[in-house]
Design an enzyme around this catalytic site. Structure first.
Site, short mmCIF file in Angstrom:
data_model
loop_
_atom_site.label_atom_id
_atom_site.label_comp_id
_atom_site.label_asym_id
_atom_site.label_seq_id
_atom_site.Cartn_x
_atom_site.Cartn_y
_atom_site.Cartn_z
N LYS A 51 43.71 22.21 45.97
CA LYS A 51 42.42 22.04 45.30
C LYS A 51 42.44 20.80 44.39
CE LYS A 51 41.40 26.98 45.36
NZ LYS A 51 40.81 28.09 44.58
N TYR B 178 32.52 28.69 50.75
CA TYR B 178 32.67 29.84 49.85
C TYR B 178 31.45 30.77 49.89
CZ TYR B 178 37.06 28.26 47.76
OH TYR B 178 38.37 27.93 47.54
N PHE C 265 30.72 33.56 39.47
CA PHE C 265 31.46 32.29 39.38
C PHE C 265 31.15 31.32 40.52
CE2 PHE C 265 34.23 35.46 41.46
CZ PHE C 265 34.51 34.81 42.67
N ARG D 44 49.76 34.28 51.02
CA ARG D 44 49.10 34.89 49.85
C ARG D 44 50.15 35.34 48.83
NH1 ARG D 44 43.42 35.03 49.39
NH2 ARG D 44 43.45 37.19 48.68
N THR E 159 45.09 35.45 42.20
CA THR E 159 44.06 34.47 41.82
C THR E 159 44.19 34.07 40.36
OG1 THR E 159 42.58 35.50 43.41
CG2 THR E 159 41.55 34.09 41.75
N ARG F 51 50.87 29.74 41.78
CA ARG F 51 49.87 29.86 40.71
C ARG F 51 50.51 30.21 39.38
NH1 ARG F 51 45.55 32.94 44.61
NH2 ARG F 51 44.31 31.12 45.21
N ASN G 122 43.16 27.00 40.19
CA ASN G 122 44.37 27.74 40.57
C ASN G 122 45.16 27.07 41.70
OD1 ASN G 122 42.69 28.43 42.66
ND2 ASN G 122 42.84 30.64 42.39
N HIS H 157 44.32 27.38 47.68
CA HIS H 157 43.62 28.49 48.34
C HIS H 157 44.45 28.95 49.53
CE1 HIS H 157 40.41 30.62 50.50
NE2 HIS H 157 40.84 29.99 51.58
N GLU I 299 38.18 29.61 58.79
CA GLU I 299 38.46 28.54 57.81
C GLU I 299 39.13 27.33 58.48
OE1 GLU I 299 38.77 31.24 53.76
OE2 GLU I 299 40.58 30.26 54.50
P1 CMP Z 1 40.36 31.09 46.27
O1 CMP Z 1 41.60 31.70 46.80
O2 CMP Z 1 40.05 29.70 46.67
O3 CMP Z 1 39.11 32.01 46.66
C1 CMP Z 1 37.94 32.10 45.90
C2 CMP Z 1 38.07 31.35 44.62
O4 CMP Z 1 37.11 31.72 43.64
C3 CMP Z 1 39.40 31.68 43.96
O5 CMP Z 1 40.44 31.11 44.67
C4 CMP Z 1 39.18 31.18 42.56
O6 CMP Z 1 39.39 29.78 42.45
C5 CMP Z 1 37.71 31.50 42.37
N1 CMP Z 1 37.58 32.72 41.58
C6 CMP Z 1 37.82 33.97 41.97
N2 CMP Z 1 37.57 34.85 40.96
C7 CMP Z 1 37.14 34.10 39.93
C8 CMP Z 1 36.72 34.41 38.62
N3 CMP Z 1 36.69 35.68 38.18
N4 CMP Z 1 36.36 33.39 37.81
C9 CMP Z 1 36.38 32.12 38.27
N5 CMP Z 1 36.77 31.76 39.52
C10 CMP Z 1 37.15 32.75 40.32
#
Ligand code: CMP
Length: 140
Positions: free
Chosen positions: A10, A50, A58, A86, A92, A103, A113, A116, A127
């Site tokens: 990212k 997304y 968010f 994962r 996350t 992470r 973070n 992905h 994806e």
């Molecule tokens: P990712 O694995 O890319 O999948 C969805 C993304 O949404 C996640 O990583 C985070 O970057 C973002 N995300 C998920 N939950 C939250 C949250 N509670 N607040 C802000 N960003 C979030």
């Protein structure tokens, strides 16, 4: 079973110059790189990628963030790649991530973070095809 998953490094990963570090750790963990590119997502492309989160509070911030700088989508292959990646990247929220995960080591927040990872085999296929055409990578 040999599987493929999609990782995205990212914008925070690129801004912090962590690309080599994260890819190095990914290779050492046994993932093979099948395809990789550098892209700057348009706002619309980030919205589409997304879309599954569009009802979440968010979503707008996430779309804004993911289109704020370059990203690196990577197709990875390994036995059990989806679940193992994962686990390798961690939860996350970096505060909840296991010690030693990407992470836990490098993420600043739930949004920033670092990386992905696809959350299922079906999602991974969708994806991967979002970023890479069949003409560019050999399919199973
Ligand atoms: P990712 O694995 O890319 O999948 C969805 C993304 O949404 C996640 O990583 C985070 O970057 C973002 N995300 C998920 N939950 C939250 C949250 N509670 N607040 C802000 N960003 C979030």
């Amino acid at each position: 079973m040999l599987e493929r998953t999609l990782a995205i490094l990212k914008p925070d990963c690129l801004r912090k110059h962590l690309v080599g570090e994260v890819i190095g750790r990914t290779e050492k963990a046994g993932f093979n790189i099948i395809a990789m590119s550098v892209v700057k997502l348009t706002h619309q492309a980030a919205r589409e990628f997304y879309a599954v989160h569009k009802a979440r509070p968010f979503y707008d911030d996430l779309v804004q963030y993911m289109s704020s700088g370059n990203c690196i989508p990577i197709v990875l292959e390994k036995e059990n790649a989806v679940e193992d990646f994962r686990e390798f990247i961690g939860a996350t929220d970096p505060k909840e991530a296991q010690e030693g995960t990407i992470r836990k080591l490098f993420a600043a927040s739930k949004q920033e973070n670092v990386v992905h990872g696809s959350d299922s085999r079906g999602t991974a296929q969708w994806e991967i095809s979002f970023f890479f055409s069949r003409e560019l990578i050999e399919t199973e």
